[in-house]
Design an enzyme around this catalytic site. Structure first.
Site, mmCIF file in Angstrom:
data_model
loop_
_atom_site.group_PDB
_atom_site.id
_atom_site.type_symbol
_atom_site.label_atom_id
_atom_site.label_comp_id
_atom_site.label_asym_id
_atom_site.label_seq_id
_atom_site.Cartn_x
_atom_site.Cartn_y
_atom_site.Cartn_z
ATOM 1 N N TYR A 202 27.496 50.327 -34.222
ATOM 2 C CA TYR A 202 28.346 50.205 -35.405
ATOM 3 C C TYR A 202 28.408 51.563 -36.098
ATOM 4 O O TYR A 202 27.383 52.202 -36.319
ATOM 5 C CB TYR A 202 27.753 49.168 -36.368
ATOM 6 C CG TYR A 202 28.543 48.971 -37.641
ATOM 7 C CD1 TYR A 202 29.833 48.436 -37.603
ATOM 8 C CD2 TYR A 202 28.007 49.312 -38.884
ATOM 9 C CE1 TYR A 202 30.556 48.245 -38.776
ATOM 10 C CE2 TYR A 202 28.729 49.117 -40.058
ATOM 11 C CZ TYR A 202 30.004 48.584 -39.999
ATOM 12 O OH TYR A 202 30.718 48.397 -41.160
ATOM 13 N N ASP B 279 25.287 59.344 -34.823
ATOM 14 C CA ASP B 279 25.410 58.573 -36.049
ATOM 15 C C ASP B 279 23.993 58.217 -36.484
ATOM 16 O O ASP B 279 23.411 57.259 -35.994
ATOM 17 C CB ASP B 279 26.254 57.325 -35.807
ATOM 18 C CG ASP B 279 26.302 56.431 -37.039
ATOM 19 O OD1 ASP B 279 25.625 56.748 -38.038
ATOM 20 O OD2 ASP B 279 27.016 55.405 -36.989
ATOM 21 N N LYS C 44 22.736 55.579 -45.973
ATOM 22 C CA LYS C 44 21.524 54.796 -46.260
ATOM 23 C C LYS C 44 20.418 55.632 -46.938
ATOM 24 O O LYS C 44 20.564 55.940 -48.101
ATOM 25 C CB LYS C 44 21.069 54.083 -44.989
ATOM 26 C CG LYS C 44 22.201 53.152 -44.491
ATOM 27 C CD LYS C 44 21.864 52.102 -43.487
ATOM 28 C CE LYS C 44 23.015 51.111 -43.393
ATOM 29 N NZ LYS C 44 23.749 51.127 -42.140
HETATM 30 C C1 LIG Z 1 25.299 51.157 -41.992
HETATM 31 C C2 LIG Z 1 25.835 51.981 -40.901
HETATM 32 C C3 LIG Z 1 27.083 52.611 -41.005
HETATM 33 C C4 LIG Z 1 28.034 52.357 -42.130
HETATM 34 O O1 LIG Z 1 27.554 52.784 -43.354
HETATM 35 P P1 LIG Z 1 28.201 52.156 -44.686
HETATM 36 O O2 LIG Z 1 27.510 52.910 -45.784
HETATM 37 O O3 LIG Z 1 27.899 50.710 -44.652
HETATM 38 O O4 LIG Z 1 29.659 52.429 -44.662
HETATM 39 C C5 LIG Z 1 27.454 53.481 -39.999
HETATM 40 N N1 LIG Z 1 26.648 53.709 -38.948
HETATM 41 C C6 LIG Z 1 25.455 53.111 -38.821
HETATM 42 C C7 LIG Z 1 24.604 53.430 -37.639
HETATM 43 C C8 LIG Z 1 25.027 52.216 -39.776
HETATM 44 O O5 LIG Z 1 23.846 51.588 -39.614
#
Ligand SMILES: *Cc1c(COP(=O)(O)O)cnc(C)c1O
Length: 428
Positions: free
Chosen positions: A144, A239, A267
């Protein structure tokens, strides 16, 4: 446990907010029942609107690595708020957090702050496309990268919970530029490069996947991706929204000794306020406006409250030489405890863990990609989830989520959790 007030609040919310929530996975659709409404939190504990105390293994989906309402973050936000909450002008604070982040993470010269992980990944892809002058990207099933159009294809947790493989509203035109590969399958990646010669701008990957449960990269997999990218003139994007400032100061790049061309953050970097960031070497970052042609902007980007929270968080992590070791030890302790009680109760399971990320899968086989993650027994998970909730232990309401261990957890909390799991396992 009583959830009366939460149920009432949810009913009210449903009238005015789609599904009663501002982010789908919060709605408990994956496990049934109605969500708890949070009232407050401190350290490792959440308190809901019915005044139940819960040991929190979600931690706002990752950011609260040092516990809820961590005092230096709270103090920094309060102090800043009194001086103005947004200026739309540069502030010294932005340079301070940028310098600190760059000193902690390998291989980056410049960083740009945005407001979410979604924005960070979306901008990183645009930058990679602009820089390489190519359109296609490779993403992995079950990873994701936020909810921007290019990524809503086999995107793990949220979408899997709802059984929506691809979201309506994403055009064919956009979808065709996203090539899907299986996590941990380097031959699959090589075949995609072979079939799309000189068309692939970048590979984007969660270096440790955390949105199909926790799925670690196989030995050498990230290194092989690095080599394939180099051989084909494509960029490697990590990511690290989940793994950044969690697995090590320098995230997965440091932990696995593999360098990415662009790293995305979110995060933890915001200390619980809405922050994302993406970072790279000068030659790539200088491609961004106003220096270069790739446009990216934000009215509230670099917001003083968010930057103050993020700086206080990164400083705390940077100044604590043992933090990542301590987190790993706590997680390992929990891992061993869960392993023992599930075994004792003859439950079929697999536990995956990297650093302070851990997930329990109700399947006997190794979970190495999205397909194997989907083999888990969801009915067992639902009972497990509700059983734990009733014992005062709050894990993510989806079988496709990682648990996040916070330093605020004591060994007594971990023992309490293992006992609760033992109790629940007897009912499965
Ligand atoms: C949470 C998450 C996102 C998205 O971040 P948001 O602040 O919710 O937009 C993207 N990549 C990874 C790996 C994530 O865990």
């Amino acid at each position: 446990m009583i959830y009366q007030r939460s149920s009432q609040l949810f009913a009210e919310a449903e009238k005015v907010i789609p599904g009663g929530v501002n982010s789908p996975v919060r709605a408990f659709k994956g496990v049934g029942g109605t969500p708890l409404f949070a009232k407050s939190a401190k350290g490792a504990y959440l308190y809901d609107e019915d005044d139940n105390r819960l040991i929190d293994y979600i931690n706002s989906w990752g950011p609260m690595i040092l516990g809820h309402a961590y005092q230096p973050v709270v103090d920094a936000v309060i102090e800043k708020a009194q001086k103005g909450t947004s200026f739309g002008m540069p502030t010294e604070l932005e340079t301070k957090i940028a310098k600190l982040a760059i000193s902690m993470v390998p291989n980056i010269d410049k960083i740009r702050f945005v407001n979410s992980g979604t924005e960070a990944c979306m901008s990183a892809i645009r930058l990679a496309r602009g820089y390489t002058k190519r359109d296609k990207i490779i993403k992995f099933s079950g990873c994701y990268h936020g909810h921007s159009d290019s990524f809503l294809i086999a995107a793990g947790s949220g979408l899997s919970t709802f059984g929506v493989p691809n979201s309506p509203g994403v055009t064919q035109g956009t979808a065709k530029d996203t090539l899907l590969a299986n996590y941990n399958d380097i031959e699959n990646v090589k075949a995609l490069f072979e079939a799309n010669k000189n068309e692939i701008a970048a590979i984007i990957i969660e270096p440790v996947a955390g949105n199909m449960g926790c799925v670690p990269p196989k030995e050498g997999f990230l290194q092989s991706l690095r080599e394939v990218c180099d051989a084909n003139g494509a960029l490697l994007i990590f990511d690290e929204v989940m793994t950044g400032f969690r697995l090590a100061k320098g995230g997965a790049q440091e932990l696995y000794g593999v360098t990415a061309d662009i790293a995305c953050f979110g995060k933890v970097i915001g200390g619980g306020l809405p922050v994302g960031a993406f970072a790279a070497r000068n030659e790539i970052m200088n491609y961004l406006a106003p220096l270069g042609p790739v446009y990216q902007a934000g009215t509230l980007s670099g917001n003083p409250l968010a930057m103050a929270a993020g700086l206080a968080m990164l400083e705390a992590l940077n100044n604590d030489a043992d933090i990542f070791k301590r987190l790993e030890e706590k997680t390992l302790y929990l891992h061993k405890g869960i392993d023992k009680v599930l075994r004792d109760n003859n439950i079929v399971f697999t536990i995956n863990r990297v650093g302070s990320m851990i997930s329990v899968h109700f399947d006997a086989n190794p979970v190495v990609d999205f397909q194997t993650a989907k083999n888990g027994d969801n009915d067992t998970f639902k009972k497990f989830f509700h059983g734990l909730l009733n014992e005062g232990v709050y894990i993510a309401p989806s079988a496709y989520e990682t648990w996040f261990i916070t330093d605020a957890l004591t060994y007594e909390d971990l023992d309490f959790t293992v006992k609760a799991i033992d109790k629940v396992a007897k009912t499965l």
